[in-house]
Design an enzyme around this catalytic site. Sequence first.
Site, mmCIF file in Angstrom:
data_model
loop_
_atom_site.group_PDB
_atom_site.id
_atom_site.type_symbol
_atom_site.label_atom_id
_atom_site.label_comp_id
_atom_site.label_asym_id
_atom_site.label_seq_id
_atom_site.Cartn_x
_atom_site.Cartn_y
_atom_site.Cartn_z
ATOM 1 N N PHE A 1 -0.702 9.292 5.408
ATOM 2 C CA PHE A 1 -1.811 8.348 5.445
ATOM 3 C C PHE A 1 -1.531 7.126 4.574
ATOM 4 C CE2 PHE A 1 -3.541 12.617 5.945
ATOM 5 C CZ PHE A 1 -4.321 12.494 7.086
ATOM 6 N N ASP A 2 -1.902 5.970 5.083
ATOM 7 C CA ASP A 2 -2.069 4.810 4.221
ATOM 8 C C ASP A 2 -3.367 5.049 3.449
ATOM 9 O OD1 ASP A 2 -1.885 2.063 3.273
ATOM 10 O OD2 ASP A 2 -3.552 1.674 4.642
ATOM 11 N N LYS A 3 -3.511 4.457 2.261
ATOM 12 C CA LYS A 3 -4.720 4.721 1.460
ATOM 13 C C LYS A 3 -5.859 3.762 1.803
ATOM 14 C CE LYS A 3 -5.089 3.410 -2.847
ATOM 15 N NZ LYS A 3 -6.370 2.629 -2.838
#
Length: 617
Positions: free
Chosen positions: A310-312
């Site tokens: 995941f990107d944050k």
Amino acid sequence: MQRIILSKKNFITLVSAILIVFGFFSRFGLDNITLFHWSLFTASIVGVAPIAIQAYQALKVKVISIDVLVTIAVIGAILIKNYEESAIVTFLFLFGSYLEQRTLNKTRSAIKELTEMAPESALKQMENGKFVEVDVDVVDKDDILLVKTGAKIPVDGTVLFGEGHINEASITGESVPVTKKIDSEVFAGTILENGTLHIRADRIGEDTTFGRIIELVEEAQDSKSEAERFIDRFAKYYTPAVLFLGFIVFLFTKDMELAITILVLGCPGALVIGVPVSNVAGIGNGARHGILLKGSEVINDLSRVDTFVFDKTGTLTIGNPAVAEREFFGNNTDEVLAYLASVERESDHPLAKAVLQDIGEKPSFPVEETEVVKGCGIVTKVNGHLVAVGNVALMEREMVKLSEKAIDDIERLEKNGNSLVLTAVDGELKVIMGIRDQIRPGVKEQLQNLKMLGVKNLVVLSGDNQGTVDLVARELGLTEAYGHMLPEEKSAFIEKLQANGQKVAFVGDGVNDSPSLALADIGIAMGSGTDVAIETSDVVLINSDFSRLPHALGLTKYTSRNMKQNITIAVGVVLILLASLLFSEWMNMSIGMLVHEASILVVILNGMRLLRYRLRG
């Protein structure tokens, strides 16, 4: 002539059924065997016509299809004067085709509903200032459009004038109307429930959010999965094999009826239809739940994913900073917050909006003698008091004494990944606010759902500092967390995971996520993300609802399992029918064809179960 016959296939099926019923009535009701034979002979000729045309068209492109098998079998049955068998076989085959098409049309209902929602006209402002109704296709970018109550928004655009409530269910899946005013973004295909708006066209036609949704779903239903390609290859060799088997049986037994029956029972109709109906139903379910699966191949790949990366910001978090923690010192808290709100209303700093949103409605005081200290904050006079709002460095500059508790609070808030806003009034510290991007509501529960679905690794990669990333990872129970990551470093990390044999899905929303979305086995874009991210991805969560992610994974696993069930049913029925024919005496062409068509109906109904799929929470 061929086109006319094929277009009347359903009518021919009905005529065939009537002739068969009349034939059996003639035999058992009127005791007229001649009329019985002629009715069934006519039914055979009428029924075989569209099947023979389809067989001829297949042979023209050098494909030996199921229609070829049935045509040969029916002609053979007619030649040996087994009119009862030939008539029933043609009727069952045509009726099975009718059921198949009708069911496939139902599974495509989600796509049809989408296309029917597409706006067809718009009220466009002309050079004389008047609004004239035009076809939506002639609307150009930057045109000014008028939208009245009850009308569909024709383009993606920006509100220039007016206010109203819009139902965005076609885009976001949420039925609660959204208030739109000047500078608000609006989407094509949504409905203005009340009010009047003037909007500027920003994206038109296929470039609108709604246009992209339709395009992606249409592409998805037209693409072929690995399983479908396997079946295409299988059918290419299977059909000639059945013809060869029938020929060999005839050579050894001299039994023409047995050979013809083998051709009929060997038809792999359920096998050919089973996988496509599962795919289309799965894609339709996804479209109804705000998930765009870009092709049947995506279903197969996503169902096997064991690692989610995941990107944050904007993915695990909302993407908008908000006050997460606060500490107060001394009395007169409400008065101090009113001073702070008055100062922040004068500021254009990104954190000011978060502070104002947290404070809410407070009395406003005049702000005087403002001094902006670059990189530190603001010092000003409010209601006769000297107010300093900024970071720790500003407090030191203004000689604000920090107590041991304040120092401990500052360390704790910074460790938790907060950006700090300190407020001092007349040289005394009054408020410390910790501001950080908030985790999306419900994300922790949804990540647990992913684990329950068999995902082994949950990883976050972010360009943010490591402390903030670690905090998010601890709060959400992620497997690994890496901060200070550049786009190329994210891509390299994904390649490393893939080299270790992991099936990787990457979830992101920004331009910087595009390389990772393209490189991962499955790229999943949040629908509110950039156009580049959406175009690069394999799956789009239309309304950026993170809860759709476990549904998407569960749906693809369920769809993949459904495909395998249909393949098993189809192959199993053919094997049982052929074994019964060769090793028992009760099996004949009519019974076999009935079972064969029933198997087609079974795999269709099994595939349709996907339309009702919901993730069990």
